[in-house]
Design a protein around this motif. Structure first.
Motif, PDB file in Angstrom:
ATOM      1  N   GLY A  56       0.364  14.421  -0.240  1.00 19.40           N
ATOM      2  CA  GLY A  56       0.217  12.972  -0.414  1.00 19.40           C
ATOM      3  C   GLY A  56      -0.046  12.259   0.895  1.00 19.40           C
ATOM      4  N   ARG A  57       0.587  12.744   1.981  1.00 20.69           N
ATOM      5  CA  ARG A  57       0.350  12.140   3.298  1.00 20.69           C
ATOM      6  C   ARG A  57      -1.073  12.380   3.773  1.00 20.69           C
ATOM      7  N   TYR A  58      -1.690  13.456   3.312  1.00 19.20           N
ATOM      8  CA  TYR A  58      -3.075  13.735   3.685  1.00 19.20           C
ATOM      9  C   TYR A  58      -4.051  12.983   2.787  1.00 19.20           C
ATOM     10  N   ARG A  59      -3.673  12.765   1.522  1.00 18.89           N
ATOM     11  CA  ARG A  59      -4.561  12.081   0.585  1.00 18.89           C
ATOM     12  C   ARG A  59      -4.620  10.575   0.821  1.00 18.89           C
ATOM     13  N   ALA A  60      -3.510   9.974   1.228  1.00 19.81           N
ATOM     14  CA  ALA A  60      -3.456   8.513   1.359  1.00 19.81           C
ATOM     15  C   ALA A  60      -4.511   7.972   2.328  1.00 19.81           C
ATOM     16  N   PRO A  61      -4.642   8.502   3.540  1.00 21.66           N
ATOM     17  CA  PRO A  61      -5.677   7.968   4.436  1.00 21.66           C
ATOM     18  C   PRO A  61      -7.103   8.290   3.995  1.00 21.66           C
ATOM     19  N   ARG A  63      -8.379   7.762   1.079  1.00 19.68           N
ATOM     20  CA  ARG A  63      -8.844   6.618   0.286  1.00 19.68           C
ATOM     21  C   ARG A  63      -9.299   5.461   1.167  1.00 19.68           C
ATOM     22  N   GLN A  64      -8.722   5.365   2.365  1.00 16.34           N
ATOM     23  CA  GLN A  64      -9.058   4.271   3.282  1.00 16.34           C
ATOM     24  C   GLN A  64     -10.044   4.704   4.362  1.00 16.34           C
ATOM     25  N   ALA A 154      -1.753  13.770   9.940  1.00 21.03           N
ATOM     26  CA  ALA A 154      -1.204  12.859   8.943  1.00 21.03           C
ATOM     27  C   ALA A 154       0.030  12.161   9.504  1.00 21.03           C
ATOM     28  N   LYS A 156       2.277   9.162  11.697  1.00 17.91           N
ATOM     29  CA  LYS A 156       2.445   7.721  11.498  1.00 17.91           C
ATOM     30  C   LYS A 156       1.374   6.904  12.210  1.00 17.91           C
ATOM     31  N   LYS A 159      -3.968   5.701  11.004  1.00 14.93           N
ATOM     32  CA  LYS A 159      -4.075   4.617  10.024  1.00 14.93           C
ATOM     33  C   LYS A 159      -5.108   4.925   8.948  1.00 14.93           C
ATOM     34  N   ALA A 160      -6.200   5.545   9.350  1.00  9.43           N
ATOM     35  CA  ALA A 160      -7.259   5.922   8.417  1.00  9.43           C
ATOM     36  C   ALA A 160      -8.084   7.020   9.063  1.00  9.43           C
TER      37      ALA A 160
END
Length: 184
Positions: A56-61, A63-64, A154, A156, A159-160
């Protein structure tokens, strides 16, 4: 981004294989059979946990992710691998020594655990490669964010991600070396 994940896979695998091979030579407290069987179980568990953990930490950025601009600093695959390995060489050495030392208690167990972590990183890089192929874009982390995040793609500080075309750079999807076709 997959290059950073993949950078630790080879050293962990090889150091783990050497530690496990050396550990089999020591009878240990539990005996070779129990040590190898426990090591095999830990190998599978470590590979699965490392491969599937934190997706999930790799997928979130992703999308952005934005297209890399001309002002973004993106570095070559070889430089990224060399920097990661140089920054983590002491941790790799300590992990190798711990795996060797654990052979006196349970032969080959620590080495197989280390090798399982390496295989898990390779599987995670392959998964990232599939994400890159599905999106038809290579995912990159800016060099300044990578340094500030202690080499974590991934972390903190990331950011993207930045994207480029699938043929950009010297890395193929998944972080492997790009194969150049021989001129006929």
């Amino acid at each position: 981004m997959a290059v950073v994940v993949r950078a630790g896979a080879a050293p962990l695998w090889w150091l783990g294989a050497v530690a496990a091979g050396t550990g089999v030579l020591v009878p240990g407290l539990t005996g070779r059979r129990i040590g190898v069987l426990a090591g095999a179980a830990l190998f599978l568990v470590a590979a699965a946990v490392v491969a599937y953990g934190g997706r999930g930490r790799y997928r979130a950025p992703v999308r952005q992710a934005v297209r890399a601009s001309r002002h973004d600093v993106l570095q070559d695959r070889a430089v990224t691998v060399r920097n990661w390995r140089r920054a983590h060489r002491w941790w790799l050495l300590l992990a190798f020594l711990a795996a060797l030392g654990s052979a006196f208690a349970a032969p080959a167990t620590g080495g197989l655990l280390l090798a399982g972590c390496g295989v898990g990183l390779w599987l995670k890089a392959a998964w990232i490669g599939r994400l890159e192929q599905d999106g038809e874009a290579l995912l990159w982390v800016r060099v300044d964010w990578l340094r500030a995040g202690a080499g974590r793609p991934a972390g903190k500080r990331v950011k993207a991600y930045r994207t480029t075309g699938i043929a950009a750079g010297d890395a193929a999807p998944g972080g492997s070396r790009r194969r150049v076709a021989a001129a006929a």
